[in-house]
Enzyme design. Structure first.
Site, mmCIF file in Angstrom:
data_model
loop_
_atom_site.group_PDB
_atom_site.id
_atom_site.type_symbol
_atom_site.label_atom_id
_atom_site.label_comp_id
_atom_site.label_asym_id
_atom_site.label_seq_id
_atom_site.Cartn_x
_atom_site.Cartn_y
_atom_site.Cartn_z
ATOM 1 N N LYS A 192 -10.860 24.361 60.308
ATOM 2 C CA LYS A 192 -11.942 24.278 61.295
ATOM 3 C C LYS A 192 -11.465 24.801 62.657
ATOM 4 O O LYS A 192 -10.281 24.996 62.887
ATOM 5 C CB LYS A 192 -12.431 22.830 61.420
ATOM 6 C CG LYS A 192 -13.085 22.304 60.140
ATOM 7 C CD LYS A 192 -14.406 22.978 59.877
ATOM 8 C CE LYS A 192 -15.202 22.350 58.747
ATOM 9 N NZ LYS A 192 -14.702 22.672 57.406
HETATM 10 C C1 LIG Z 1 -20.542 20.887 56.512
HETATM 11 C C2 LIG Z 1 -19.307 20.115 56.160
HETATM 12 N N1 LIG Z 1 -19.397 18.791 55.988
HETATM 13 C C3 LIG Z 1 -18.313 18.051 55.694
HETATM 14 C C4 LIG Z 1 -17.080 18.621 55.558
HETATM 15 C C5 LIG Z 1 -15.907 17.765 55.184
HETATM 16 O O1 LIG Z 1 -14.920 17.766 56.168
HETATM 17 P P1 LIG Z 1 -13.474 17.188 55.857
HETATM 18 O O2 LIG Z 1 -12.745 18.231 55.095
HETATM 19 O O3 LIG Z 1 -12.881 16.951 57.215
HETATM 20 O O4 LIG Z 1 -13.637 15.927 55.085
HETATM 21 C C6 LIG Z 1 -16.930 19.992 55.741
HETATM 22 C C7 LIG Z 1 -15.599 20.619 55.613
HETATM 23 O O5 LIG Z 1 -15.351 21.551 54.979
HETATM 24 C C8 LIG Z 1 -18.070 20.766 56.047
HETATM 25 O O6 LIG Z 1 -17.977 22.095 56.228
#
Ligand SMILES: Cc1ncc(COP(=O)(O)O)c(C=O)c1O
Length: 402
Positions: free
Chosen positions: A200
């Site tokens: 990210k």
């Molecule tokens: C739209 C969206 N929601 C949730 C997530 C989940 O994030 P994390 O990997 O920090 O759990 C992501 C990550 O890829 C995402 O792009």
């Protein structure tokens, strides 16, 4: 430089890039500052349990989001699940399917049922016009997703949520540093959730955060993310362990310092790609609404197979063979993934159309102008040779056009 189809790596030619060009190479910021922070944590022996680096990170993230509270977590998926307990959600939650599977899983895992809504074909975000028809007596919340950092239609979703007595949250995993108009993403709905996954725009190795202006809600989230521990140290409820570590906060703080520079560099690449791909029929760089600020973390192109004669999946295969590790964010839509496709099959025409077209290309500070030109040349060559490429393979190319 590719001259004939035989020069394509897919058909045995040398790849255009010696090393894989990935989407989402981590923005690490100043390494010396990271090491200094890590040294400080190691010297102090305070490695987790809401230490000073986590507190500082929470303060800075709250500032970026323009809110009073930030609870840092080990990732965004767990942060989303914390909303269930903190808001007392039950039954069904309406959300788009054009998202990472973490969004529905974060609700399904604690026992709720995701109900998928189709999208606005222009932005790819949840279509407020279609939300209300999905509200039932079992609905407790709407979760909007700021796809590719584009703010959802916040005012309309807020109006529907208020009128129908539903909670409203946003999955802002991709929205750090973005705005709706001049208001930062992070301050909408009852709470929003950021991701600081390594890929990210702000990277904490793994990490997430719930950001909110609601004092009581923040307190409940804080307790839920730390075994149900209240501010006085006692256990007041059930909870889990979703805490961020000091190591992650050290990385997060260092990456956050580089955010303005990362966004500026992403923006330069976005303009470069738009110029470099402008002459290729059927290839369109997704346009962001300039009324809102975007972090340009995702360089998304849409492949119109009816024009290119080459399906997105075929182009993806060709690019990956050349070491351009493009990604399909997000394809297929979550409604076509298990368990949702079996449990509650549904047709979402706009989601399916967009999911069949999107391709995220490498961008960010590590991608040079020459890299952008080389990737554009590859795409141009592949599209020009589309019919010939098709005639030479039996893989996706033959069946996928249309
Ligand atoms: C739209 C969206 N929601 C949730 C997530 C989940 O994030 P994390 O990997 O920090 O759990 C992501 C990550 O890829 C995402 O792009």
């Amino acid at each position: 430089m590719k001259r004939t189809v035989d020069d394509l790596a897919w058909f045995g030619g040398p790849p255009a890039f010696a090393q894989p060009m990935v989407v989402g190479r981590p923005n690490t910021g100043d390494r010396a500052r990271l090491y200094k922070r890590l040294d400080g944590a190691l010297d102090s022996g305070w490695l987790t349990h809401c230490g000073p680096l986590v507190r500082e990170f929470e303060q800075q993230v709250a500032e970026v989001a323009g809110v009073r509270h930030c609870v840092a977590t080990c990732n965004a998926t767990i942060a989303l699940s914390l909303l269930v307990q903190a808001a007392g959600l039950t039954g069904e939650v309406i959300m788009p399917a054009m998202t990472y599977v973490a969004t529905p899983h974060s609700m399904r895992y604690p026992g709720l049922r995701p109900v998928f809504c189709d999208i606005d074909p222009v932005t790819g975000c949840i279509d407020p016009d279609q939300v209300e028809a999905l509200v039932t007596a079992r609905t407790s919340a709407i979760i909007g997703v700021h796809l590719w950092g584009q703010a959802c239609d916040v005012p309309r979703l807020a109006e529907i949520a208020r009128r129908r007595g539903l909670a409203l949250f946003f999955d802002a995993a991709q929205g750090v540093g973005c705005t709706f108009g001049d208001r930062p993403i992070g301050g909408f709905g009852q709470a929003e959730v950021f991701s600081f996954h390594a890929t990210k725009v702000v990277n904490a190795f793994e990490g997430g955060a719930v950001v909110t202006d609601d004092d009581d809600f923040a307190e409940r989230v804080r307790a839920a993310h730390n075994f149900g521990r209240r501010a006085d140290g006692g256990i007041g409820s059930v909870g889990t362990n979703a805490k961020m570590t000091e190591g992650s906060a050290a990385m997060g703080l260092t990456s956050l310092e580089a955010l303005p520079e990362s966004v500026a560099q992403n923006r330069v690449r976005y303009d470069m790609y738009r110029a470099a791909l402008a002459d290729i029929p059927g290839i369109e760089v997704h346009r962001y609404d300039e009324r809102h600020r975007n972090n340009h973390q995702y360089l998304v192109v849409k492949v119109d197979a009816a024009v290119t004669g080459l399906h997105r999946d075929a182009l993806l295969d060709l690019l990956v063979a050349e070491n351009v590790m493009a990604q399909c964010y997000f394809s297929p839509g979550c409604h076509q993934l298990e368990p949702y496709v079996t449990e509650s099959p549904v047709s979402l025409p706009m989601t399916e159309r967009l999911a069949g077209q999107v391709l995220a290309l490498p961008t960010g500070p590590s991608v040079s102008g020459a890299d952008v030109s080389a990737i554009a040349d590859l795409i141009r060559f592949a599209v020009r040779q589309g019919p010939l490429v098709q005639s030479r393979t039996t893989r996706t190319l033959v069946t996928a056009v249309g």
